[in-house]
Enzyme design. Structure first.
Site, PDB file in Angstrom:
ATOM      1  N   HIS A 107      41.276  45.370  60.294  1.00 11.64           N
ATOM      2  CA  HIS A 107      41.236  46.638  59.611  1.00 11.64           C
ATOM      3  C   HIS A 107      39.901  47.157  60.095  1.00 11.64           C
ATOM      4  O   HIS A 107      38.806  46.521  59.723  1.00 11.64           O
ATOM      5  CB  HIS A 107      41.291  46.572  58.288  1.00 11.64           C
ATOM      6  CG  HIS A 107      40.502  45.624  57.374  1.00 11.64           C
ATOM      7  ND1 HIS A 107      39.513  46.113  56.786  1.00 11.64           N
ATOM      8  CD2 HIS A 107      40.908  44.441  56.885  1.00 11.64           C
ATOM      9  CE1 HIS A 107      38.915  45.230  55.944  1.00 11.64           C
ATOM     10  NE2 HIS A 107      39.561  43.990  56.105  1.00 11.64           N
ATOM     11  N   ASP A 132      34.019  41.463  57.232  1.00  5.33           N
ATOM     12  CA  ASP A 132      35.376  41.782  56.879  1.00  5.33           C
ATOM     13  C   ASP A 132      35.213  43.449  57.052  1.00  5.33           C
ATOM     14  O   ASP A 132      34.903  44.200  56.148  1.00  5.33           O
ATOM     15  CB  ASP A 132      35.023  41.668  55.228  1.00  5.33           C
ATOM     16  CG  ASP A 132      36.472  42.337  54.561  1.00  5.33           C
ATOM     17  OD1 ASP A 132      37.763  42.258  55.193  1.00  5.33           O
ATOM     18  OD2 ASP A 132      36.436  42.315  53.420  1.00  5.33           O
ATOM     19  N   GLU A 138      42.593  49.030  54.823  1.00  3.12           N
ATOM     20  CA  GLU A 138      43.012  47.889  53.986  1.00  3.12           C
ATOM     21  C   GLU A 138      42.440  47.868  52.793  1.00  3.12           C
ATOM     22  O   GLU A 138      43.123  47.091  51.931  1.00  3.12           O
ATOM     23  CB  GLU A 138      42.837  46.770  54.877  1.00  3.12           C
ATOM     24  CG  GLU A 138      43.350  45.581  54.607  1.00  3.12           C
ATOM     25  CD  GLU A 138      42.435  44.588  53.871  1.00  3.12           C
ATOM     26  OE1 GLU A 138      42.830  43.643  53.192  1.00  3.12           O
ATOM     27  OE2 GLU A 138      41.148  45.073  53.533  1.00  3.12           O
ATOM     28  N   GLU A 139      41.361  47.985  52.770  1.00  3.41           N
ATOM     29  CA  GLU A 139      40.480  47.567  51.469  1.00  3.41           C
ATOM     30  C   GLU A 139      40.879  48.312  50.126  1.00  3.41           C
ATOM     31  O   GLU A 139      40.957  47.612  49.273  1.00  3.41           O
ATOM     32  CB  GLU A 139      38.783  48.102  51.730  1.00  3.41           C
ATOM     33  CG  GLU A 139      38.300  47.003  52.830  1.00  3.41           C
ATOM     34  CD  GLU A 139      38.258  45.636  52.447  1.00  3.41           C
ATOM     35  OE1 GLU A 139      38.761  45.240  51.320  1.00  3.41           O
ATOM     36  OE2 GLU A 139      37.571  44.965  53.137  1.00  3.41           O
ATOM     37  N   ASP A 188      41.497  38.529  59.580  1.00  6.11           N
ATOM     38  CA  ASP A 188      40.891  39.271  58.497  1.00  6.11           C
ATOM     39  C   ASP A 188      40.351  38.022  57.555  1.00  6.11           C
ATOM     40  O   ASP A 188      40.392  38.120  56.473  1.00  6.11           O
ATOM     41  CB  ASP A 188      41.744  40.216  57.764  1.00  6.11           C
ATOM     42  CG  ASP A 188      41.265  41.012  56.794  1.00  6.11           C
ATOM     43  OD1 ASP A 188      39.867  41.147  56.651  1.00  6.11           O
ATOM     44  OD2 ASP A 188      41.601  41.491  55.866  1.00  6.11           O
ATOM     45  N   HIS A 211      32.888  41.457  50.327  1.00  2.72           N
ATOM     46  CA  HIS A 211      32.496  42.525  49.721  1.00  2.72           C
ATOM     47  C   HIS A 211      31.404  42.787  49.071  1.00  2.72           C
ATOM     48  O   HIS A 211      31.196  43.471  48.065  1.00  2.72           O
ATOM     49  CB  HIS A 211      33.617  42.297  48.350  1.00  2.72           C
ATOM     50  CG  HIS A 211      35.255  42.610  49.158  1.00  2.72           C
ATOM     51  ND1 HIS A 211      36.218  42.692  48.154  1.00  2.72           N
ATOM     52  CD2 HIS A 211      35.753  42.767  50.266  1.00  2.72           C
ATOM     53  CE1 HIS A 211      37.412  42.668  48.594  1.00  2.72           C
ATOM     54  NE2 HIS A 211      37.056  42.783  50.086  1.00  2.72           N
TER      55      HIS A 211
END
Length: 463
Positions: A280, A292, A326-327, A354, A426
């Site tokens: 992503h 990520d 995606e997030e 991912d 994140h």
């Protein structure tokens, strides 16, 4: 006797031919790894994506730049076709840096927080209230409205360190972040603080999406670092009437037009059978989203680049897909699946990267038992490269909708070593300097090796 001799010769011929095929596959896979480890481009491309473009939250200018960059990069490699798939994505912005403090008596202790993705703001000023610590959603519900009304709820359940597969621990602890704010709002809470989903003790708060229930008020929700969570829990033990204060200025803006970015190598024999590999393109805004999922995007592009550089012409069509959103929405994954169904596309398999750019360990598979077994039959060819963990498992968020749209598609998740992933996931330390070049290039080669076998043999009796 003649019949037995004849059958023996046939069996000998078949076994010899199978051995020759296996030997040829082993040689080609070795060449894939040689090319990746000497001339790999994943690390160089990740450097640009991370350091020249940066964090790429859906709807942002950086996400738009990433779309154009990835399209131009795949065009520069001479892929047969590069194109965009339009998709409308949410546009949430964090605003000014969040602030938080614990207040007990005359003592004020500042702690690191960050807004959860999609959260509402606290308003023009800070939100200050008494705070109640709970471990689970059930524990919250047991308190009842009388104890929760007007309070801030502090979810403080850590990820379970006993799981060797750390994604299991993440999944178990994630409900407090996703559903916690709305469950607290149902009982009259005015705000939520959630312990960061992180197996390490540090001062980095980790964001991530929440899911508001539209039937209850939306209350502000933030993640607190693991050190901050422990400090708050300790202070609550000595003063249950302490005040927690936090300030956030996030907001949700109208949806924005964005794109999935797709590159293809057209199949020479079965062009209508597709093998997709992707990551992503969007990331959270606290850092440059290296692990990520910048690593997954650059590895997926690298799969096609490796084949192109080796003059390998696939039998089936191979796609590199840069999914958008995606997030905080998975709208890119849903759009890809929707268009695949509309266009009657047939996917042999879809592979998603991912889980970070760490040392390759194997592949998790979602599919029919016979397809999983077929993939496991290739273990001897993949084991020399550390790919031992091949079996049932979660494949990926973005390719999940494709599995619903195309029941024949086998979904595969690339599995790197997971022990360090949630230290960066994140958070503001998910930066390019945390990625090891050799590990990253090994990942691209591992995915290319599996794609090669899928392309040559398929998953339907070696056809």
């Amino acid at each position: 006797m003649y019949l037995r001799s004849f059958l023996f010769l046939i069996a000998f011929f078949i076994s010899t031919n199978a051995f020759a095929q296996t030997a040829a596959d082993s040689v080609f896979i070795r060449k894939i790894f040689d090319e990746a480890l000497t001339n790999g481009q994943s690390y160089k491309n990740l450097d640009y994506l991370s350091n020249k473009i940066g964090g790429r939250l859906s709807g942002s200018l950086e996400a738009e730049k990433a779309v154009q960059w990835s399209r131009q990069l795949m065009e520069s490699y001479g892929f047969d076709k590069v194109y965009l798939q339009e998709v409308m994505v949410p546009h949430w912005v964090r605003g000014a840096k969040e602030k938080a403090s614990i207040q007990t008596g005359k003592t004020k202790v500042e702690v690191p927080i960050c807004a959860l993705g999609g959260s509402v703001s606290t308003g023009k000023t800070a939100l200050t209230a008494n705070i109640i610590e709970v471990k689970t959603l059930d524990e919250l519900k047991a308190l009842g409205r009388s104890k929760v009304q007007g309070k801030i709820i502090f979810f403080n359940r850590p990820m379970d360190p006993r799981h060797v597969q750390t994604f299991i621990a993440y999944g178990e602890a994630g409900d407090q972040r996703r559903q916690g704010p709305s469950e607290a709002a149902k009982l009259g809470a005015v705000g939520v603080i959630v312990r960061s989903l992180n197996l390490f003790q540090d001062d980095f708060p980790h964001t991530g999406s929440l899911r508001y229930d539209e039937s209850v008020p939306k209350i502000p929700a933030a993640a607190i670092s693991t050190n901050g969570a422990d400090k708050l829990s300790q202070m609550l033990k000595t003063d249950q009437n302490l005040k927690f204060s936090f300030e956030m200025h996030c907001q949700t803006l109208p949806d924005v037009k964005s794109y999935n970015v797709i590159g293809e190598l057209r199949g020479s024999e079965k062009p209508n059978e597709i093998i997709a590999v992707g990551g992503h393109l969007d990331s959270w805004d606290l850092a440059d989203g290296a692990h990520d999922d910048g690593t997954g995007c650059t590895q997926s592009i690298e799969v096609l680049r490796l084949f192109k550089s080796m003059n390998y012409r696939p039998k089936r069509t191979i796609r590199a897909v840069m999914f958008m959103n995606e997030e905080n929405g998975v709208r890119g994954g849903r759009k890809y699946a929707e268009l695949a169904k509309t266009n009657n596309e047939s996917h042999v398999a879809a592979i998603e990267s991912d889980a970070g750019g760490f040392t390759p360990r194997g592949f998790g598979i979602e599919g029919q038992p016979d397809k999983i077994k077929a993939l496991q039959n290739w273990k001897p060819l993949l084991a020399p490269y550390g790919l031992h963990d091949i079996g049932p498992g979660h494949a990926g968020t973005d390719i999940g909708p494709l599995g619903e749209a195309d029941k024949n598609a086998t979904l595969i998740g690339f599995l790197p070593d997971s022990q360090r992933y949630f230290q960066y996931h994140h958070a503001s330390n998910d930066t390019f300097d945390k990625v090891n070049k050799r590990e990253l290039e090994l990942g691209g080669a591992s995915m290319a090796a599996l794609v090669y076998l899928l392309d040559k043999y398929g998953l339907d009796g070696g056809k």
